[in-house]
Design a protein around this motif. Structure first.
Motif, short mmCIF file in Angstrom:
data_model
loop_
_atom_site.label_atom_id
_atom_site.label_comp_id
_atom_site.label_asym_id
_atom_site.label_seq_id
_atom_site.Cartn_x
_atom_site.Cartn_y
_atom_site.Cartn_z
N LYS A 163 0.80 -1.23 0.00
CA LYS A 163 0.00 0.00 0.00
C LYS A 163 0.83 1.28 0.00
O LYS A 163 0.33 2.35 -0.32
N PHE A 164 2.11 1.19 0.38
CA PHE A 164 2.92 2.39 0.54
C PHE A 164 3.07 3.16 -0.78
O PHE A 164 2.75 4.34 -0.86
N GLY A 165 3.56 2.48 -1.82
CA GLY A 165 3.81 3.16 -3.09
C GLY A 165 2.55 3.72 -3.70
O GLY A 165 2.52 4.86 -4.17
N LEU A 166 1.48 2.94 -3.68
CA LEU A 166 0.21 3.39 -4.23
C LEU A 166 -0.32 4.59 -3.46
O LEU A 166 -0.78 5.57 -4.04
N GLY A 167 -0.23 4.53 -2.14
CA GLY A 167 -0.71 5.64 -1.32
C GLY A 167 0.05 6.91 -1.58
O GLY A 167 -0.53 7.99 -1.74
N VAL A 168 1.38 6.82 -1.66
CA VAL A 168 2.22 8.01 -1.88
C VAL A 168 1.95 8.61 -3.25
O VAL A 168 1.73 9.82 -3.38
N PHE A 169 1.94 7.77 -4.28
CA PHE A 169 1.78 8.31 -5.62
C PHE A 169 0.40 8.92 -5.82
O PHE A 169 0.25 9.99 -6.39
N ASN A 170 -0.61 8.23 -5.33
CA ASN A 170 -1.95 8.77 -5.48
C ASN A 170 -2.13 10.04 -4.66
O ASN A 170 -2.87 10.95 -5.05
N LEU A 171 -1.47 10.11 -3.51
CA LEU A 171 -1.53 11.32 -2.69
C LEU A 171 -0.94 12.51 -3.43
O LEU A 171 -1.48 13.63 -3.38
N ILE A 172 0.16 12.28 -4.13
CA ILE A 172 0.75 13.34 -4.95
C ILE A 172 -0.25 13.81 -6.00
O ILE A 172 -0.45 15.01 -6.20
N GLU A 194 -8.50 11.02 0.67
CA GLU A 194 -8.91 10.22 1.83
C GLU A 194 -8.57 8.75 1.64
O GLU A 194 -8.12 8.07 2.56
N VAL A 195 -8.77 8.25 0.43
CA VAL A 195 -8.41 6.86 0.14
C VAL A 195 -6.90 6.67 0.27
O VAL A 195 -6.42 5.69 0.87
N ASP A 196 -6.14 7.63 -0.25
CA ASP A 196 -4.69 7.51 -0.22
C ASP A 196 -4.14 7.55 1.20
O ASP A 196 -3.24 6.79 1.56
N LEU A 197 -4.69 8.45 2.01
CA LEU A 197 -4.26 8.54 3.41
C LEU A 197 -4.61 7.27 4.17
O LEU A 197 -3.85 6.81 5.03
N TYR A 221 3.31 14.77 5.52
CA TYR A 221 2.09 15.27 4.90
C TYR A 221 1.29 16.15 5.87
O TYR A 221 0.92 17.28 5.55
N TYR A 222 1.02 15.63 7.06
CA TYR A 222 0.18 16.36 8.00
C TYR A 222 0.86 17.61 8.56
O TYR A 222 0.19 18.59 8.87
N ASN A 223 2.17 17.59 8.68
CA ASN A 223 2.88 18.71 9.27
C ASN A 223 3.24 19.81 8.28
O ASN A 223 3.41 20.96 8.69
N TYR A 224 3.35 19.46 7.00
CA TYR A 224 3.80 20.45 6.04
C TYR A 224 2.90 20.57 4.81
O TYR A 224 2.43 21.66 4.49
N VAL A 227 -0.61 21.82 5.54
CA VAL A 227 -0.57 23.21 5.99
C VAL A 227 -0.29 24.14 4.82
O VAL A 227 -0.98 25.14 4.62
N ALA A 228 0.73 23.81 4.03
CA ALA A 228 1.10 24.66 2.90
C ALA A 228 0.00 24.76 1.87
O ALA A 228 -0.24 25.81 1.28
N PHE A 229 -0.72 23.64 1.65
CA PHE A 229 -1.78 23.63 0.64
C PHE A 229 -3.13 24.05 1.22
O PHE A 229 -4.11 24.14 0.51
N GLY A 230 -3.18 24.29 2.52
CA GLY A 230 -4.40 24.79 3.12
C GLY A 230 -5.52 23.78 3.18
O GLY A 230 -6.68 24.13 3.05
N VAL A 231 -5.18 22.52 3.36
CA VAL A 231 -6.21 21.48 3.49
C VAL A 231 -6.80 21.58 4.89
O VAL A 231 -6.16 21.23 5.87
N GLU A 232 -8.02 22.08 4.99
CA GLU A 232 -8.59 22.40 6.30
C GLU A 232 -8.97 21.15 7.09
O GLU A 232 -8.83 21.09 8.29
N LYS A 233 -9.52 20.15 6.40
CA LYS A 233 -9.97 18.93 7.09
C LYS A 233 -8.87 17.88 6.99
O LYS A 233 -8.36 17.59 5.92
N SER A 234 -8.49 17.30 8.12
CA SER A 234 -7.47 16.27 8.11
C SER A 234 -7.68 15.33 9.28
O SER A 234 -8.57 15.54 10.11
#
Length: 563
Positions: A163-172, A194-197, A221-224, A227-234
């Motif tokens: 799941k690691f590679g798929l999650g990272v790439f899809n998250l990007i 949400e699926v990727d996380l 992701y959660y720390n930077y 925050v940088a992209f302004g994703v309000e819900k996490s």
């Protein structure tokens, strides 16, 4: 075989042994034995797929921490070597794609060694695309790396435990601007955050070599990123719980302590974060680059708490020893001198105007391209060095907004209120002595910040008023044209928080009408990261990564990405 201490040792190992070796080296990394982790995994990296992958990851982490062009180039070289190693273990048949072979003969027809080689190859491509993005953030390079990852990662679909590679790439992909994503969609890409996380959280909770990598990815992701992209819900609380679990296993890990401090900052506990960061500096001295990260976050803690002298000292240490962005540190130092007492300014023998002017000379180029945020502070530095009519905290406020400082402070309402008072006072001073050239821009910048603070204080109607006020003054702005699209963005988030999704989408869509303004790319990414749609059912429906797009291609066509 290689020689070590007069003895010949093997450089190959079976699959189980290689996984154990990689886990052991990652444990060394978390125990602050950074060089040992890299050097001890190196002998196996030429002839085993998982060591090749881990060696590449650790080398790239070092490159990112130093931001030394030479180290980044080494990271790229090592990543290419890892790709070659993994490629040598992949299935040799080149008459059809791996994905078609799996679909035709079934996963059981693939040797275990080939299966793992394919997975490691795909993940090394993700790593290479990450280094490529740092070197050159062009869409063409991203597409080149991304398409090759897609062509290799059909295997994820056939092996649900990976799941690691798929999650990272899809998250990007879930953070990619719409225009770029449309190009990627041509070959079947899509991303749902949400699926990727969830994939990464699942991977982090499982017992395998990827769990540590998944944990570190989630922390970053959660720390930077969020925050940088302004994703309000996490769901950062789950990631923070993971950090506490891992800190119990590795209590002296500077990497884990650093992320723990950052989690404290995002919760508004800046004094606690400060103590943790100071402890991080004393834990280890092997990688001084980690100290630089701590000084950067310490600077922000002190700024938020209005501890100007301490903030200046942190900025000075960063300026003296870090390669990341001396232009940014020079602007930070000058901005802090503006709010410091005159006797302190004299004691450090620094000239504020000279520091502001020098920002432009200190800008870096990556493959001939300037860094947008450095271009922004260079323009601001020129303005503050050569003009009057601005109040002392104004440069610091510019820096805070550029680096999402108010979002970091958002959980500490007392501090938000304090900074709102500073902004109000600044507005009064500007009204009394307005600048003929910059007066309208300055006032509207403060109106944007007022709206931002009021939003975090839950005063939505008042916040909406100030955002709209900036938008209404669009034709009067002379220099800071970024204020209008950024106000549309903040207004869109405000409506989203109120549950008015149609208005949120409308305001975010308005951003597309603006071009060629300061830090434009950052806002495009932020707007894309919201992932809003007018259909609420569609908004909540998970979208899985469609891997079936992999079409039959002769393998010799795909070898070029390794060069």
């Amino acid at each position: 075989l290689i020689s070590k201490g007069g003895k010949q040792i093997s450089t190959t190992m079976d699959l189980i042994s290689s996984l154990e070796e990689c886990t052991t080296r990652l444990y060394l990394f978390l125990n602050n034995r950074f060089s040992d982790a890299i050097h001890l995994i190196y002998p196996w990296s030429k002839n085993s797929v998982y060591p090749a992958r881990i060696y590449g990851i650790l080398t790239v982490i070092k490159a990112f921490l130093t931001f030394d062009p030479q180290e980044i180039e080494i990271g790229m070289t090592v990543t290419k070597e890892a790709l070659r190693t993994c490629n040598s273990f992949r299935r040799k048949s080149r008459m059809m794609s791996f994905s078609r072979l799996v679909n035709k003969q079934g996963i059981n027809a693939i040797k275990e060694e080939e299966l793992h080689a394919e997975v490691c190859y795909a993940e090394c491509l993700i790593l290479k695309s990450t280094v490529t993005f740092i070197q050159d953030d062009s869409v063409l390079r991203f597409l080149k790396s991304g398409i090759n990852v897609g062509l290799s990662c059909q295997i994820y679909k056939d092996s649900a435990s990976i799941k690691f590679g798929l999650g990272v790439f899809n998250l990007i992909l879930s953070l990619v601007p719409p225009k770029t994503l449309k190009l990627l969609n041509v070959v079947g890409y899509s991303g749902n955050r949400e699926v990727d996380l969830t994939l990464l959280h699942d991977s982090a909770s499982e017992s395998h070599t990827n769990n540590i990598l998944s944990v570190l990815t989630l922390f970053f992701y959660y720390n930077y990123i969020s925050v940088a992209f302004g994703v309000e819900k996490s769901h950062s609380s789950a990631a923070e719980n993971l950090s506490l679990i891992y800190l119990q296993k590795f209590p002296n890990s500077v990497i884990l302590q650093f992320f723990h401090a950052r989690f404290s900052m995002l919760k508004g506990y800046f004094k606690h974060a400060q103590l943790t960061l100071e402890e991080c500096i004393f834990i280890q001295n092997e990688w001084k680059q980690v100290h630089h990260l701590c000084y950067w976050e310490l600077m922000w803690c002190h700024i938020f708490l209005l501890h100007w002298k301490q903030a200046y000292r942190s900025a000075e240490l960063r300026f003296q020893h870090s390669r990341w962005s001396k232009a940014m540190y020079s602007f930070a130092k000058a901005s802090l001198l503006a709010v410091l007492p005159s006797d302190f300014v004299k004691s450090v023998s620094e000239d504020m105007s000279s520091l502001f002017l020098n920002v432009d000379n200190l800008r870096i180029r990556i493959l001939g391209t300037s860094v947008p945020i450095e271009k922004f502070v260079a323009e601001k530095g020129q303005r503050y060095a050569t003009t009057a009519g601005w109040f002392t905290a104004q440069p610091i406020l510019e820096l805070m907004y550029a680096w999402s400082g108010f979002r970091v402070m958002s959980k500490n309402l007392e501090l938000i209120s304090t900074w709102l008072s500073i902004i109000d006072k600044g507005g009064e001073l500007l009204q009394e002595n307005p600048s003929k050239e910059y007066g309208t821009d300055d006032i509207n910048f403060l109106n944007l910040l007022k709206g931002l603070c009021l939003k975090y204080l839950g005063k939505y109607s008042m916040a909406e008023h100030y955002f709209n006020h900036v938008i209404q003054k669009e034709k009067l702005l002379k220099h800071d044209h970024y204020l209008v699209p950024y106000s549309y963005h903040e207004l869109g988030i405000l409506y989203y928080l109120k549950g008015d999704y149609a208005s949120a989408i409308k305001n975010l869509e308005n951003i597309k009408n603006y071009k060629d303004y300061s830090v434009e790319a950052r806002l495009q990414f932020r707007a894309a990261a919201k992932n809003l749609t007018s259909n609420q059912e569609e908004m909540n429906r998970p979208l899985l990564f469609p891997l079936s797009f992999c079409i039959p291609i002769k393998w010799n066509v795909l070898d070029w990405q390794m060069e």
